[in-house]
Write an enzyme that holds these catalytic residues in place. Structure first.
Site, PDB file in Angstrom:
ATOM      1  N   GLU A 173      38.027  21.787  20.275  1.00 35.11           N
ATOM      2  CA  GLU A 173      37.502  20.488  20.542  1.00 35.11           C
ATOM      3  C   GLU A 173      38.071  19.389  19.672  1.00 35.11           C
ATOM      4  O   GLU A 173      38.568  19.768  18.615  1.00 35.11           O
ATOM      5  CB  GLU A 173      36.108  20.544  20.659  1.00 35.11           C
ATOM      6  N   HIS A 222      30.444   8.369  22.185  1.00 37.28           N
ATOM      7  CA  HIS A 222      31.176   9.578  22.693  1.00 37.28           C
ATOM      8  C   HIS A 222      32.483   8.536  23.681  1.00 37.28           C
ATOM      9  O   HIS A 222      31.874   7.612  24.444  1.00 37.28           O
ATOM     10  CB  HIS A 222      30.420  10.239  23.614  1.00 37.28           C
ATOM     11  N   ARG A 281      36.437  11.570  17.232  1.00 41.09           N
ATOM     12  CA  ARG A 281      35.724  10.806  18.279  1.00 41.09           C
ATOM     13  C   ARG A 281      35.919   9.211  18.124  1.00 41.09           C
ATOM     14  O   ARG A 281      35.891   8.284  18.907  1.00 41.09           O
ATOM     15  CB  ARG A 281      34.189  11.322  18.415  1.00 41.09           C
ATOM     16  N   HIS A 329      26.112   8.215  21.519  1.00 33.77           N
ATOM     17  CA  HIS A 329      25.915   9.631  21.945  1.00 33.77           C
ATOM     18  C   HIS A 329      25.276  10.520  20.735  1.00 33.77           C
ATOM     19  O   HIS A 329      24.359  11.327  21.091  1.00 33.77           O
ATOM     20  CB  HIS A 329      27.610  10.331  21.911  1.00 33.77           C
ATOM     21  N   ARG A 358      30.424  12.635  13.287  1.00 33.90           N
ATOM     22  CA  ARG A 358      30.019  14.303  13.288  1.00 33.90           C
ATOM     23  C   ARG A 358      31.142  14.751  14.155  1.00 33.90           C
ATOM     24  O   ARG A 358      31.731  14.394  14.936  1.00 33.90           O
ATOM     25  CB  ARG A 358      28.708  14.331  14.291  1.00 33.90           C
TER      26      ARG A 358
HETATM   27  C1  LIG Z   1      25.224  14.829  26.894  1.00 33.32           C
HETATM   28  C2  LIG Z   1      25.302  15.507  25.620  1.00 33.32           C
HETATM   29  C3  LIG Z   1      26.221  16.287  25.013  1.00 33.32           C
HETATM   30  C4  LIG Z   1      26.141  17.085  23.938  1.00 33.32           C
HETATM   31  N1  LIG Z   1      27.060  18.026  23.665  1.00 33.32           N
HETATM   32  C5  LIG Z   1      27.049  18.654  22.450  1.00 33.32           C
HETATM   33  C6  LIG Z   1      27.910  19.912  22.271  1.00 33.32           C
HETATM   34  O1  LIG Z   1      28.579  20.430  23.152  1.00 33.32           O
HETATM   35  N2  LIG Z   1      27.528  20.639  21.115  1.00 33.32           N
HETATM   36  C7  LIG Z   1      26.852  20.014  20.146  1.00 33.32           C
HETATM   37  O2  LIG Z   1      26.876  20.695  18.967  1.00 33.32           O
HETATM   38  N3  LIG Z   1      26.226  19.024  20.260  1.00 33.32           N
HETATM   39  C8  LIG Z   1      26.137  18.505  21.233  1.00 33.32           C
HETATM   40  N4  LIG Z   1      25.478  17.232  21.661  1.00 33.32           N
HETATM   41  C9  LIG Z   1      24.317  16.825  20.596  1.00 33.32           C
HETATM   42  C10 LIG Z   1      23.247  17.922  20.734  1.00 33.32           C
HETATM   43  O3  LIG Z   1      22.922  18.215  21.931  1.00 33.32           O
HETATM   44  C11 LIG Z   1      22.164  17.196  20.027  1.00 33.32           C
HETATM   45  O4  LIG Z   1      22.340  16.746  18.999  1.00 33.32           O
HETATM   46  C12 LIG Z   1      21.019  18.534  19.734  1.00 33.32           C
HETATM   47  O5  LIG Z   1      20.801  19.104  20.816  1.00 33.32           O
HETATM   48  C13 LIG Z   1      19.754  18.037  19.333  1.00 33.32           C
HETATM   49  O6  LIG Z   1      18.984  18.897  19.094  1.00 33.32           O
HETATM   50  P1  LIG Z   1      17.412  18.559  18.474  1.00 33.32           P
HETATM   51  O7  LIG Z   1      16.717  19.862  18.530  1.00 33.32           O
HETATM   52  O8  LIG Z   1      17.545  17.901  17.264  1.00 33.32           O
HETATM   53  O9  LIG Z   1      16.736  17.648  19.578  1.00 33.32           O
HETATM   54  P2  LIG Z   1      16.683  17.593  21.176  1.00 33.32           P
HETATM   55  O10 LIG Z   1      17.288  18.547  21.834  1.00 33.32           O
HETATM   56  O11 LIG Z   1      17.131  16.078  21.461  1.00 33.32           O
HETATM   57  O12 LIG Z   1      15.125  17.851  21.360  1.00 33.32           O
HETATM   58  C14 LIG Z   1      14.221  16.659  20.997  1.00 33.32           C
HETATM   59  C15 LIG Z   1      12.718  17.266  21.486  1.00 33.32           C
HETATM   60  O13 LIG Z   1      11.620  16.363  20.666  1.00 33.32           O
HETATM   61  C16 LIG Z   1      10.736  15.874  21.917  1.00 33.32           C
HETATM   62  N5  LIG Z   1      10.174  14.658  21.443  1.00 33.32           N
HETATM   63  C17 LIG Z   1      10.901  13.423  21.055  1.00 33.32           C
HETATM   64  N6  LIG Z   1       9.874  12.573  20.588  1.00 33.32           N
HETATM   65  C18 LIG Z   1       8.680  13.197  20.543  1.00 33.32           C
HETATM   66  C19 LIG Z   1       7.420  12.836  20.105  1.00 33.32           C
HETATM   67  N7  LIG Z   1       7.259  11.529  19.827  1.00 33.32           N
HETATM   68  N8  LIG Z   1       6.512  13.841  20.518  1.00 33.32           N
HETATM   69  C20 LIG Z   1       6.569  15.208  20.906  1.00 33.32           C
HETATM   70  N9  LIG Z   1       7.969  15.629  21.149  1.00 33.32           N
HETATM   71  C21 LIG Z   1       9.023  14.688  21.150  1.00 33.32           C
HETATM   72  C22 LIG Z   1      11.656  15.838  23.153  1.00 33.32           C
HETATM   73  O14 LIG Z   1      11.083  15.971  24.189  1.00 33.32           O
HETATM   74  C23 LIG Z   1      12.426  16.999  22.902  1.00 33.32           C
HETATM   75  O15 LIG Z   1      11.724  18.325  22.979  1.00 33.32           O
HETATM   76  C24 LIG Z   1      25.363  16.827  22.951  1.00 33.32           C
HETATM   77  C25 LIG Z   1      24.543  15.484  23.291  1.00 33.32           C
HETATM   78  C26 LIG Z   1      24.543  15.057  24.303  1.00 33.32           C
HETATM   79  C27 LIG Z   1      23.328  13.840  24.712  1.00 33.32           C
END
Ligand SMILES: Cc1cc2nc3c(=O)[nH]c(=O)nc-3n(C[C@H](O)[C@H](O)[C@H](O)COP(=O)(O)OP(=O)(O)OC[C@H]3O[C@@H](n4cnc5c(N)ncnc54)[C@H](O)[C@@H]3O)c2cc1C
Length: 499
Positions: free
Chosen positions: A106, A217, A259, A316, A351
């Site tokens: 990537e 992005h 990016r 993003h 990132r």
């Molecule tokens: C379209 C897209 C493509 C991506 N592709 C990649 C990739 O290929 N590789 C990579 O490494 N990263 C990628 N990323 C980034 C990566 O997906 C995210 O940074 C990562 O998944 C974040 O994980 P997390 O567990 O921190 O939060 P999230 O997966 O965003 O989860 C957040 C959680 O918190 C909950 N929540 C939020 N606020 C509250 C609240 N007040 N009370 C209770 N629950 C709450 C939500 O419901 C959810 O369950 C991508 C992001 C996007 C948007």
């Protein structure tokens, strides 16, 4: 009222992986998810997870991470996360996760080291597999709205759910609430990405760091659907409205440049020629390799098998967030953070693609372990400053953020937006809010976003240089030594990298 050892706010990769680690150690765990599962950005991730290929590649992966982060990566942190990464890949493989044997390359990576599963639905498959192994309960539809304190220690949360407000008391709380993409008018992030965990942590006295670094992005479809970086890794080409390929003019790595470079080039070519398109036709087996991208384009009436599709930059990923140490500790007793909500220093000013799921795994597990340790030998308390939230009209706020704090920023726009947001009398803009036409959740989310918008604008204004994802037209070069910006109570501090 419920009592658990560890309360995990969020059920994305960081929260679920952390909960798995905690329950394996015998802890009583409860997860809250604001939205129905699978929730957060995790299920939207297409590309995959970046793991160093072997011992020799660890150094190269580190160098790619440092290069992308433009002087703001904490090398000690990056090295420690990357060194631990292979253990997590082994663990996931041992759990039976069906990673494709062939890694992909990537943008910004010098080698093909991104592991994917489920075609371009890596995040969804990863999360589903982790959820299938989790035994702890998850309360879906519960939004954490306030952290509870016992003395000066965070000891639970209040959550707003379908049956009203629920009180959960816990030995420690782990924030895993994801990012803040919904601050901007066009974003690849899901609706719930409203920076809740950052606002909650700040109100409890934690430090927020580097909020001005938002990764845009470069290739989103007009509705914000992402066209994965992996598409360019596998041969897709960017062309402008005159049908010319332009990336080689901007960077020797062309379509595989970091990016921020690609996002600015796309922004410029759109402004100059009226549009930018991604030609996906050079990718072999496009439909089976990238089914999500093909489906998203078709939903908009476009056929990527026949013609290039229009693309534009979209907010993003939040590089900044709640400052933590290498164990996910926020500095506030009982409060930990992991995943996109946190700022460990791994991503610096930009990132590297697919490093975030990796960080979610490594830091999720570490934070869970440290939080459980903390139950037996609590960390020392720190003073808590207070902060007042003002709700603000969300659409106005997003438009202002898009104009002032988007891909290209200027002092006048940032200052004007900050003054506008600080002075905006709520009643004149949203007469309906007082009358209850907005539900409680959107109003609370608007409050979180309004507060983060001001802080992000202050940081972007203060940072008079261009570095990584933060581009100031009035200061187009990087300044001298790289520094983080940290917000603690009402103050902003410059903190040198590595301190
Ligand atoms: C379209 C897209 C493509 C991506 N592709 C990649 C990739 O290929 N590789 C990579 O490494 N990263 C990628 N990323 C980034 C990566 O997906 C995210 O940074 C990562 O998944 C974040 O994980 P997390 O567990 O921190 O939060 P999230 O997966 O965003 O989860 C957040 C959680 O918190 C909950 N929540 C939020 N606020 C509250 C609240 N007040 N009370 C209770 N629950 C709450 C939500 O419901 C959810 O369950 C991508 C992001 C996007 C948007």
């Amino acid at each position: 009222m419920e009592r658990v050892d560890l309360l995990v706010l969020g059920a994305g990769v960081a929260g679920v992986y952390a909960a798995l680690a905690a329950e394996e150690r015998g802890a009583k765990v409860l997860l809250l998810s604001k939205d129905p599962l699978p929730s957060g950005s995790t299920p939207w991730a297409q590309g995959g997870v970046a793991f160093p290929l072997d011992e020799a590649d660890l150094e190269a992966h580190l160098q790619d991470t440092l290069r992308a982060g433009r002087g703001l990566v904490e090398e000690r942190v990056a090295r420690s996360i990357l060194e631990e990464a292979p253990r997590h890949l082994e663990r996931l493989l041992a759990l039976g996760l069906p990673f494709h044997p062939q890694p992909t390359r990537e943008g910004g990576h010098s080698r093909a080291r991104v592991r994917h599963l489920g075609g371009d639905r890596s995040g969804l498959f990863l999360l589903r597999e982790l959820l299938a192994r989790l035994k702890s309960p998850i309360l879906e539809g519960y939004m954490a709205v306030s952290l509870l304190l016992e003395g000066e220690r965070v000891a639970g949360a209040l959550a707003l759910g379908p049956e009203g407000v629920k009180e959960v008391r816990a030995g420690a709380v782990l924030l895993a609430t994801g990012g803040l993409g919904r601050l901007f008018p066009v974003t690849t992030n899901p609706e719930g990405a409203t920076g809740d965990g950052m606002a909650l942590a700040y109100l409890a006295g934690a430090t927020l760091r580097d909020l001005e670094f938002v990764q845009f992005h470069p290739t989103a479809l007009p509705d914000g659907s992402l066209v994965s970086e992996a598409c360019r890794g596998e041969g897709a080409i960017l062309i402008n409205a005159q049908g010319q390929r332009f990336m080689p003019r901007y960077d020797p790595l062309a379509e595989l440049a970091p990016r921020d470079v690609v996002a600015r080039a796309v922004h410029r070519e759109r402004a100059r020629t009226g549009g930018v398109y991604l030609d996906l036709r050079p990718i072999p087996h496009l439909e089976s390799r990238f089914p999500t991208v093909v489906a998203a384009a078709r939903a908009l009436g476009l056929d990527p098998l026949k013609e290039p599709v229009p693309v534009a930059p979209a907010a993003h990923y939040a590089m900044g967030g709640v400052k933590t140490d290498l164990q996910g500790f926020t500095g506030i007793p009982g409060l930990y953070a992991a995943g996109e909500v946190a700022s460990t220093g791994f991503h610096g000013a930009n990132r590297l693609a697919s490093n975030s799921l990796l960080e979610g795994l490594v830091m999720g597990q570490r934070a869970a372990e440290a939080a459980l340790q903390d139950l037996t030998s609590p960390k020392a308390p720190e003073p808590l400053p207070a902060y007042l939230l003002d709700p603000i009209y969300l659409e106005t706020l997003r438009q202002r953020m898009g104009q002032a704090a988007g891909v290209v920023r200027r002092c006048e726009d940032l200052a004007e937006a900050l003054a506008f947001m600080t002075a905006l009398p709520l009643k004149e803009v949203v007469p309906g809010l007082q009358e209850g036409s907005l539900g409680l959740r959107p109003a609370l989310e608007a409050g979180n976003l309004a507060f983060l918008a001001r802080l992000l604008l202050r940081m972007a204004l203060f940072r008079e240089e261009s570095r990584g994802a933060h581009f100031r037209e009035d200061f187009p070069q990087a300044g001298g030594a790289a520094y983080h910006l940290e917000a603690e109570g009402p103050y902003l501090h410059r903190v040198p990298v590595g301190v």
